[in-house]
Design an enzyme around this catalytic site. Structure first.
Site, PDB file in Angstrom:
ATOM      1  CG  ASP A  33      -0.346  -0.015   2.536  1.00  0.00           C
ATOM      2  OD1 ASP A  33       0.897  -0.136   2.624  1.00  0.00           O
ATOM      3  OD2 ASP A  33      -1.088   0.067   3.536  1.00  0.00           O
ATOM      4  CB  SER A  34       4.583   1.651  -0.032  1.00  0.00           C
ATOM      5  OG  SER A  34       4.811   0.460  -0.767  1.00  0.00           O
ATOM      6  CG  ASP A  72       0.842  -3.953   2.375  1.00  0.00           C
ATOM      7  OD1 ASP A  72       1.023  -4.751   3.308  1.00  0.00           O
ATOM      8  OD2 ASP A  72       1.691  -3.104   2.041  1.00  0.00           O
ATOM      9  CE  LYS A 101       3.238  -5.784   4.476  1.00  0.00           C
ATOM     10  NZ  LYS A 101       2.781  -4.652   5.343  1.00  0.00           N
ATOM     11  CD  GLU A 103       0.563  -1.044   8.162  1.00  0.00           C
ATOM     12  OE1 GLU A 103       0.205  -0.214   9.026  1.00  0.00           O
ATOM     13  OE2 GLU A 103       1.047  -0.717   7.064  1.00  0.00           O
ATOM     14  CD  GLU A 168       7.828   0.249   8.069  1.00  0.00           C
ATOM     15  OE1 GLU A 168       7.993   1.355   7.496  1.00  0.00           O
ATOM     16  OE2 GLU A 168       6.863  -0.494   7.807  1.00  0.00           O
TER      17      GLU A 168
END
Length: 249
Positions: A33-34, A72, A101, A103, A168
C-alpha cells in the site's frame, strides 16, 4: 526458510516492476500500500482503497512466475472486524495474491483468514497506517515498555497463524530478540541485519524516490538517469534529430 538463507523481498506495483523483481529472483514480491506514496503521490498510505490494491495486484500477478506474491490489506479493510477482514482478503486473493499482509496485532482477524485458507503476513513496529497515532514515521520500541509491546504484538501475530512477520523501524537488538524468539521468519525494514529477510520499496532501491530514508539503499540513480533520457528525447525532437527516416514506414 527461517534460518536457512536471508529472504529477499521487494515491492512492485505494475507489470514491468513485477517482471523486474521476478526475473531478478527475489523470493517475495509485495504489492504494497506504499503505492499511495510512490505511485499516487500521497503523503501517507491511509487513502489507499481495497479496489486500488486489487487492481495493482491483478497487473503485478500477470508478471510474476516464481516469487510469492503478497498484497497489503489497506487501511480500513480489516480494522472493523473479522467478517470485513475475510471478505476483503478474499477480494485480494481473487485478484491474484497468494497471501495478504496486515498491520498490527489483529489476532482474531488473522485466525479467521487462516481458517479460510488465506496465508497471512503480520507487521509490527512502525506501522505506516498508524502514522497519525505515532505522530509521524518514528522508530518504535526504543524504551523498554515500547519494546515489550512490540514483542507481545509479534507473539500474538505468530500465535494467530501468520507465516511471517515484517519488523519495521525498530532497534537492531529488539529485532534480533524477536527473530530469535519467534518460530516464523521475520522480514526487516529499518530493523537491522539480524532478521530472517529484508524488504525494501522498489522506488528506493532504484533511486526513483525524491528523498531517501536512512534504512534504504539506492542501488542506481534512477531518477537522474531517467530524467536525462527524457531531456535528451525532448532535445532531439526540438532539434529535428528524431524521428528520422529509419523510424518511419
Amino acid at each position: 526458510m527461517k534460518g536457512d538463507r536471508p529472504i529477499v523481498c521487494l515491492t512492485a506495483y505494475d507489470f514491468p516492476s513485477g517482471q523486474w523483481a521476478d526475473a531478478a529472483g527475489v523470493d517475495l514480491i509485495l504489492v504494497g500500500d506504499s503505492l499511495g506514496n510512490v505511485v499516487q503521490g500521497q503523503s501517507t498510505t491511509i487513502p489507499v482503497t481495497v479496489e486500488e490494491m486489487a487492481y495493482h495486484t491483478r497487473i503485478v500477478a500477470r508478471a510474476v512466475r516464481q516469487a510469492l506474491l503478497v498484497t497489503d490489506m489497506p487501511f480500513g479493510s480489516f480494522q472493523s472486524g473479522v467478517n470485513a477482514a475475510v471478505e476483503n482478503a478474499v477480494t485480494l486473493m481473487k485478484g491474484g495474491a497468494e497471501a495478504v499482509k496486515l498491520e498490527g496485532p489483529y489476532a482474531d482477524e488473522i485466525r479467521a483468514m487462516c481458517k479460510a485458507g488465506i496465508p497471512v503476513m503480520g507487521h509490527v513496529g512502525m506501522t505506516p497506517q498508524s502514522y497519525h497515532q505515532f505522530g509521524g514515521f518514528k522508530v518504535q520500541g526504543r524504551e523498554v515498555e515500547e519494546g515489550e509491546r512490540v514483542l507481545d504484538e509479534a507473539r500474538q501475530i505468530a500465535d494467530a497463524g501468520a507465516f511471517a512477520i515484517v519488523l519495521e523501524l525498530i532497534p537492531i537488538d529488539l529485532a534480533r530478540f524477536i527473530t530469535d524468539t519467534l518460530d516464523i521468519p521475520t522480514i526487516g525494514i529499518g530493523a537491522g541485519p539480524h532478521c530472517d529477510g529484508q524488504i525494501q520499496v522498489l522506488h528506493d532501491v532504484l533511486g526513483l524516490s525524491e528523498g531517501m530514508f536512512r534504512h534504504a539503499k539506492r542501488y542506481i540513480e534512477g531518477r537522474e538517469l531517467l530524467g536525462k533520457a527524457i531531456e535528451e528525447y525532448a532535445e532531439d525532437v526540438r532539434a529535428a534529430r528524431f524521428p528520422t527516416r529509419e523510424h518511419g514506414f
